[in-house]
Design a protein around this motif. Structure first.
Motif, PDB file in Angstrom:
ATOM      1  N   GLY A 111       0.753  -1.528  -0.335  1.00 31.44           N
ATOM      2  CA  GLY A 111       0.111   0.377   0.231  1.00 31.44           C
ATOM      3  C   GLY A 111       0.852   0.947  -0.226  1.00 31.44           C
ATOM      4  N   TYR A 112       0.266   2.031  -0.242  1.00 30.19           N
ATOM      5  CA  TYR A 112       1.554   3.375  -0.596  1.00 30.19           C
ATOM      6  C   TYR A 112       0.549   4.955  -0.328  1.00 30.19           C
ATOM      7  CZ  TYR A 112       5.408   6.474  -1.948  1.00 30.19           C
ATOM      8  OH  TYR A 112       6.452   7.771  -1.851  1.00 30.19           O
ATOM      9  N   LEU A 113       0.101   5.242   0.323  1.00 27.35           N
ATOM     10  CA  LEU A 113      -0.720   7.093   0.378  1.00 27.35           C
ATOM     11  C   LEU A 113       0.054   7.662   1.645  1.00 27.35           C
ATOM     12  CD1 LEU A 113      -2.933   5.076   3.384  1.00 27.35           C
ATOM     13  CD2 LEU A 113      -3.632   5.922   0.613  1.00 27.35           C
ATOM     14  N   THR A 114      -0.427   9.176   1.039  1.00 31.30           N
ATOM     15  CA  THR A 114       0.387  10.186   1.759  1.00 31.30           C
ATOM     16  C   THR A 114      -0.609  10.582   2.443  1.00 31.30           C
ATOM     17  OG1 THR A 114      -1.131  11.480  -0.165  1.00 31.30           O
ATOM     18  CG2 THR A 114       1.153  10.916  -0.886  1.00 31.30           C
ATOM     19  N   LYS A 115      -0.054  11.302   3.491  1.00 29.18           N
ATOM     20  CA  LYS A 115      -0.371  11.434   5.008  1.00 29.18           C
ATOM     21  C   LYS A 115      -1.304  12.718   4.855  1.00 29.18           C
ATOM     22  CE  LYS A 115       4.105  11.080   7.094  1.00 29.18           C
ATOM     23  NZ  LYS A 115       5.447  11.521   8.125  1.00 29.18           N
ATOM     24  N   ASP A 116      -1.939  13.369   3.734  1.00 28.09           N
ATOM     25  CA  ASP A 116      -2.946  13.793   3.463  1.00 28.09           C
ATOM     26  C   ASP A 116      -3.976  12.779   3.135  1.00 28.09           C
ATOM     27  OD1 ASP A 116      -3.008  12.910   0.758  1.00 28.09           O
ATOM     28  OD2 ASP A 116      -3.222  15.128  -0.200  1.00 28.09           O
ATOM     29  N   ALA A 117      -3.849  11.430   4.064  1.00 26.81           N
ATOM     30  CA  ALA A 117      -4.916  10.629   3.694  1.00 26.81           C
ATOM     31  C   ALA A 117      -5.989  10.941   4.748  1.00 26.81           C
ATOM     32  CB  ALA A 117      -4.409   9.368   3.727  1.00 26.81           C
ATOM     33  N   GLY A 118      -7.065  10.448   4.899  1.00 21.83           N
ATOM     34  CA  GLY A 118      -8.391  10.466   5.630  1.00 21.83           C
ATOM     35  C   GLY A 118      -8.364   9.443   6.743  1.00 21.83           C
ATOM     36  N   GLY A 119      -8.641   9.484   7.185  1.00 21.45           N
ATOM     37  CA  GLY A 119      -9.413   7.898   8.253  1.00 21.45           C
ATOM     38  C   GLY A 119      -9.527   6.532   7.401  1.00 21.45           C
ATOM     39  N   GLU A 120     -10.463   6.948   6.343  1.00 20.40           N
ATOM     40  CA  GLU A 120     -11.257   6.029   5.481  1.00 20.40           C
ATOM     41  C   GLU A 120     -10.630   5.656   4.949  1.00 20.40           C
ATOM     42  OE1 GLU A 120     -14.933   7.712   4.014  1.00 20.40           O
ATOM     43  OE2 GLU A 120     -15.530   8.058   5.488  1.00 20.40           O
ATOM     44  N   GLU A 121      -9.985   6.591   4.085  1.00 14.67           N
ATOM     45  CA  GLU A 121      -8.386   5.917   3.364  1.00 14.67           C
ATOM     46  C   GLU A 121      -7.639   5.347   3.687  1.00 14.67           C
ATOM     47  OE1 GLU A 121      -6.183   7.878  -0.571  1.00 14.67           O
ATOM     48  OE2 GLU A 121      -7.229   9.399   0.659  1.00 14.67           O
ATOM     49  N   ILE A 122      -7.917   5.035   5.260  1.00 14.47           N
ATOM     50  CA  ILE A 122      -6.387   4.664   5.787  1.00 14.47           C
ATOM     51  C   ILE A 122      -7.190   2.769   5.722  1.00 14.47           C
ATOM     52  CG2 ILE A 122      -4.809   4.348   7.790  1.00 14.47           C
ATOM     53  CD1 ILE A 122      -5.059   7.195   7.768  1.00 14.47           C
ATOM     54  N   VAL A 123      -8.600   2.986   6.467  1.00 16.94           N
ATOM     55  CA  VAL A 123      -8.822   1.828   7.074  1.00 16.94           C
ATOM     56  C   VAL A 123      -8.935   0.651   5.384  1.00 16.94           C
ATOM     57  CG1 VAL A 123     -11.018   0.924   7.443  1.00 16.94           C
ATOM     58  CG2 VAL A 123      -9.950   3.066   9.003  1.00 16.94           C
ATOM     59  N   ARG A 124      -9.304   1.655   4.525  1.00 21.97           N
ATOM     60  CA  ARG A 124      -9.874   0.625   3.198  1.00 21.97           C
ATOM     61  C   ARG A 124      -8.530   0.226   2.707  1.00 21.97           C
ATOM     62  NH1 ARG A 124     -10.462   5.541   0.013  1.00 21.97           N
ATOM     63  NH2 ARG A 124     -12.728   4.841   1.070  1.00 21.97           N
ATOM     64  N   ALA A 125      -7.182   1.339   2.836  1.00 25.14           N
ATOM     65  CA  ALA A 125      -5.898   0.504   2.882  1.00 25.14           C
ATOM     66  C   ALA A 125      -5.577  -0.682   3.262  1.00 25.14           C
ATOM     67  CB  ALA A 125      -4.543   1.684   1.943  1.00 25.14           C
TER      68      ALA A 125
END
Length: 222
Positions: A101-115
């Protein structure tokens, strides 16, 4: 199922903020926090989490090396990068090291859970912007081959920046095109100016045409 997660980030305020956010999210339990890659690898060995949320730029052992070691030594633990950087060098290095997985730190909580859910299900947990970047990379037409040896010690990246200067792009537009920071673009331009002896962008464009680094509009390839 609750996912057991470790957070790795060298900045205390950021790390504590992520831990606090994750504590509010359903289906996630934070079991540890690491200040660098070495601590992340050690905590994985001790706690066997399901997922590590991994920063990339950290002292002692960076996120890419830590990801490589975790995936080699503890294949049951998945890694989701959570970073400020979305440039190609960071993205592809992390994916090659084994991050799913790869997220940037502007990701919201829902996006983190989804990842987290996606990587535990065997899928890729990628931010939409990262998915688009990968698609662009895969579908992009082959670039024209660069000269075997670039003049005046120019690097391939400096030659690429020079060609975009010749297209009339601003530093900000070049940064967006290459997915790098504006400060990095400025550094490349200063370096290529020093190497080629040009004083401004107009001279840089003329230099590029004279050295065959770019072709005048309408010129065919023979």
């Amino acid at each position: 199922m609750t996912a057991r997660v470790i957070v790795a980030d060298d900045q205390a305020v950021v790390r504590e903020g992520i831990v606090m956010l994750l504590g509010l999210l359903p289906g996630i339990e934070v079991v540890g926090a690491a200040r660098d890659g070495e601590e992340a690898v050690a905590l994985v060995a001790e706690l066997a989490p399901d997922v590590v949320l991994m920063d990339l730029r950290m002292p002692r052992c960076d996120g890419v090396e830590a990801t490589r070691r975790i995936r080699a030594e503890h294949p049951g633990t998945q890694v989701v990068v959570l970073t400020t950087y979305a440039d190609d060098d960071s993205l592809f290095a992390a994916l090659r090291a084994g991050a799913r997985g790869y997220l940037t730190k502007d990701a919201g909580g829902e996006e983190i859970v989804r990842a987290v859910d996606d990587v535990l299900a065997g899928q890729a947990g990628l931010a939409p912007a990262v998915q688009r970047r990968l698609l662009e990379r895969v579908t992009a037409p082959p670039a024209e081959p660069a000269p075997a040896e670039l003049p005046d010690g120019l690097t391939a990246r400096e030659a690429e920046v020079l060609s975009l200067v010749a297209e009339g792009l601003s530093n900000k537009e070049i940064a967006q095109r290459l997915h790098i920071g504006a400060a990095t673009v400025k550094t490349h331009i200063n370096n290529l100016f020093a190497k080629t002896g040009v004083r401004d962008r107009a001279q840089a464009v003329r230099y590029a045409y004279q050295r065959g680094l770019i072709r005048p509009p309408g010129t065919s390839i023979t």
